[in-house]
Design an enzyme around this catalytic site. Sequence first.
Site, short mmCIF file in Angstrom:
data_model
loop_
_atom_site.label_atom_id
_atom_site.label_comp_id
_atom_site.label_asym_id
_atom_site.label_seq_id
_atom_site.Cartn_x
_atom_site.Cartn_y
_atom_site.Cartn_z
CG ASP A 123 -14.52 11.65 -9.21
OD1 ASP A 123 -14.61 12.01 -8.02
OD2 ASP A 123 -15.29 10.83 -9.74
CG ASN A 127 -19.15 18.69 -5.16
OD1 ASN A 127 -18.35 18.93 -6.07
ND2 ASN A 127 -19.77 17.53 -5.06
#
EC number: 2.5.1.89
Length: 219
Positions: free
Chosen positions: A12, A62
């Site tokens: 991330d 996503n």
Amino acid sequence: MGQPRAIGIIPDGNRRWASLRGENLYIAYYTGYRNVKRILTYIRDFYPAIRSVYLYVLSRDNCSKRSRAELSILYRIMRRSIERDIAEIEKGGASLVIVGDINHPNLPDNIRESLAPYHFDMYLKKGSLPDGRRVVAGLCYDPFWEIEHYTPKTLPSRLLDEIDLVIRTGGEKRLSSFFPLLTRYAELYFIDKLWPDFTREDLDRAVQWFSTRRRPMGR
């Protein structure tokens, strides 16, 4: 406690890295991609006890909710590198396993076709998963999709190795639906560093931290 046999990585922080450095998203994601390769190579060469590495490439959310512009950058990087990266994984003595909804409408056909031979479903059709070391990539992955798509006996989470250690970069302290059935007893290691800045020394520290943990695992 010794080294983990299976680790998960949630890489991330690519977008924040771009913002902090005044870089565009392509540079950020490409730098993050290069770091994935660097860390995988390091694990292959220096951590023989680690048999499976799980990578969160894209969640199903996503794939559904990121902007078309951002997804096009990610897919562009993937298209450029898929065949070469798979060859490198196999040359290093490991097998690639893709888990997730590769029929998602936002996933380009050429990427779907390139990855289909390595999808979990194809291994099921062949009758078994590859032996030895594995790189397991979650692509358009969602646990509810997994439960709906498979029978209880063919769930990826039943047939793949349980994850011992999850490393998440970027400072967020959550799993974001990262293989929940495989992380029941995983040790969770959160680091503030953004993924493009994550180093081999950071990995060493995470594994060393894991070795100090007491893991009763329900006992």
